[in-house]
Design an enzyme around this catalytic site. Structure first.
Site, mmCIF file in Angstrom:
data_model
loop_
_atom_site.group_PDB
_atom_site.id
_atom_site.type_symbol
_atom_site.label_atom_id
_atom_site.label_comp_id
_atom_site.label_asym_id
_atom_site.label_seq_id
_atom_site.Cartn_x
_atom_site.Cartn_y
_atom_site.Cartn_z
ATOM 1 N N SER A 33 79.730 101.481 89.752
ATOM 2 C CA SER A 33 79.052 100.444 90.535
ATOM 3 C C SER A 33 79.931 99.245 90.853
ATOM 4 C CB SER A 33 77.794 99.967 89.795
ATOM 5 O OG SER A 33 78.116 99.528 88.489
ATOM 6 N N ASP A 314 74.552 89.815 88.279
ATOM 7 C CA ASP A 314 73.439 90.267 87.450
ATOM 8 C C ASP A 314 73.969 90.403 86.023
ATOM 9 O OD1 ASP A 314 74.921 92.615 87.469
ATOM 10 O OD2 ASP A 314 73.565 93.691 88.796
ATOM 11 N N HIS A 317 77.483 93.011 86.786
ATOM 12 C CA HIS A 317 78.431 93.031 87.895
ATOM 13 C C HIS A 317 78.894 91.640 88.311
ATOM 14 C CE1 HIS A 317 75.699 96.578 88.252
ATOM 15 N NE2 HIS A 317 76.873 97.195 88.305
#
Length: 358
Positions: A33, A314, A317
């Site tokens: 991610s 968040d 990340h």
């Protein structure tokens, strides 16, 4: 006046970078991610970021990038001189695959089972299979598999894997058995053994210039601080991560020694992330969910206003600024410890430039 000149100079450099030819003809991205730019959007998974407030600062809004704006793959494309961002495998078509494809997938790992509790993800083995599909497409465009591999020999490859093998595997004993089956040292060795074979497969498919991103200080991310109810970095997690990084750096030497013409480098994200954390807030910028997917931004909730003051968007990340600083040091090392045996800039421009700088 000095500030004005600096701004004008910076604008000139950016324009020159965009208008000039890229430093490599093609650029391929494998990862999770931290690098995903849309491959998970249509998958049956909780690991998606194609909704606001993700992408709030990206020109086209939410795209699947797990940040408020650009991620590291995007910033590196800019440093390399591309006038566009590399498209995700999910949507890459036609001649654009000649300049590269992004295969990264949120929650993916080196191990096939990593992140499975979140739903479907494109683990590294599957990303490598997807790359073979791309190679077939390139061979069709260029006339032969031999010509395609000659083309790929000139490309830059970046691989950023392993974070989820800890966050969404080893550090989740209620779901995955790995922490009961292996000590941290054994687990790091197991991961590197599998990773080594995967990287050799990538080499066999034509990759020669490969930047391997080490793991950051996972023990310091908001998710770990929350789970351990502490304001201090979780030392046991960071020690486990460092075992992996030490093996990865050694692997770079092994691959470069044993694979003809291979140029693997190691990016020390552990130290780079540590340095950035000293200058930016460590708390998440968006309001994070307490349910599945725990720790990601709650849909449509407004993020913090001063996003440039935060390292994390968040619980997992980085913000666009965090990504920008990290990528700049990966591309052009600020300290000798940032990369080994050279940074990405010297990798794409050739060893001669690196040695001339010493």
């Amino acid at each position: 006046m000095a500030c004005y000149v600096t701004i004008i100079t910076s604008i000139f450099l950016v324009l020159n970078l965009v208008e000039g030819a890229p430093q490599v003809p093609c650029y391929f991205i494998f990862g999770d991610s931290l690098l995903d730019n849309g491959n998970n959007n249509d998958l049956n998974t909780a690991a998606r970021a194609n909704y606001l407030p993700y992408g709030v600062d990206f020109p086209s809004g939410p795209t699947g990038r797990f940040s408020n704006g650009r991620n590291m793959a995007d910033f590196l494309a800019e440093h390399l001189g591309f006038d566009h961002y590399i498209p995700p495998f999910a949507s890459a078509t036609g001649y654009e695959i000649l300049q590269g494809v992004n295969y990264a997938s949120g929650s993916a790992g080196i191990r096939n089972d990593t992140g499975s509790h979140l739903g479907y993800r494109i683990y590294l083995g599957k990303q490598l299979e997807n790359h073979k599909v791309t190679i077939s497409g390139i061979a069709e465009l260029l006339g032969s598999t031999t010509t395609a591999k000659t083309h790929l020999n000139k490309c830059l490859y970046i691989v950023g894997m392993g974070s989820n093998d800890y966050i969404n595997n080893f550090l989740m004993p209620d779901i995955y058995p790995t922490s009961q089956l292996y000590t941290p040292s054994q687990y790091a060795t197991l991961l590197i053994e599998q990773y080594s074979q995967q990287l050799k497969d990538l080499y066999e498919d034509g990759a020669r210039k490969i930047a391997l991103f080490g793991l950051s200080q996972i023990g310091c991310i908001p998710d770990q601080l929350k789970k351990h109810s502490t304001l201090l970095c979780v030392d046991s997690t960071n020690k486990a991560v460092q075992l992996f990084n030490q093996h990865l750096k050694t692997l770079v030497d092994d691959l470069n020694t044993n694979l003809p013409d291979a140029q693997f480098i190691y990016i020390n994200m552990y130290d780079i992330s540590s340095a950035i954390a000293l200058t930016l807030l460590n708390s998440p910028c968006c309001q994070v969910s307490k349910t599945m997917p725990e720790g990601q931004c709650i849909p449509r909730k407004a993020p913090c206003f001063l996003r440039a003051a935060h390292f994390f968007y968040d619980n997992f990340h980085p913000t666009e600024l965090g990504n920008s600083i990290s990528t700049k040091r990966a591309y052009s090392a600020l300290l000798p410890s940032d990369s080994y045996p050279m940074d990405i800039r010297h990798l794409v421009m050739g060893n001669k430039l690196y040695y001339d700088d010493q």
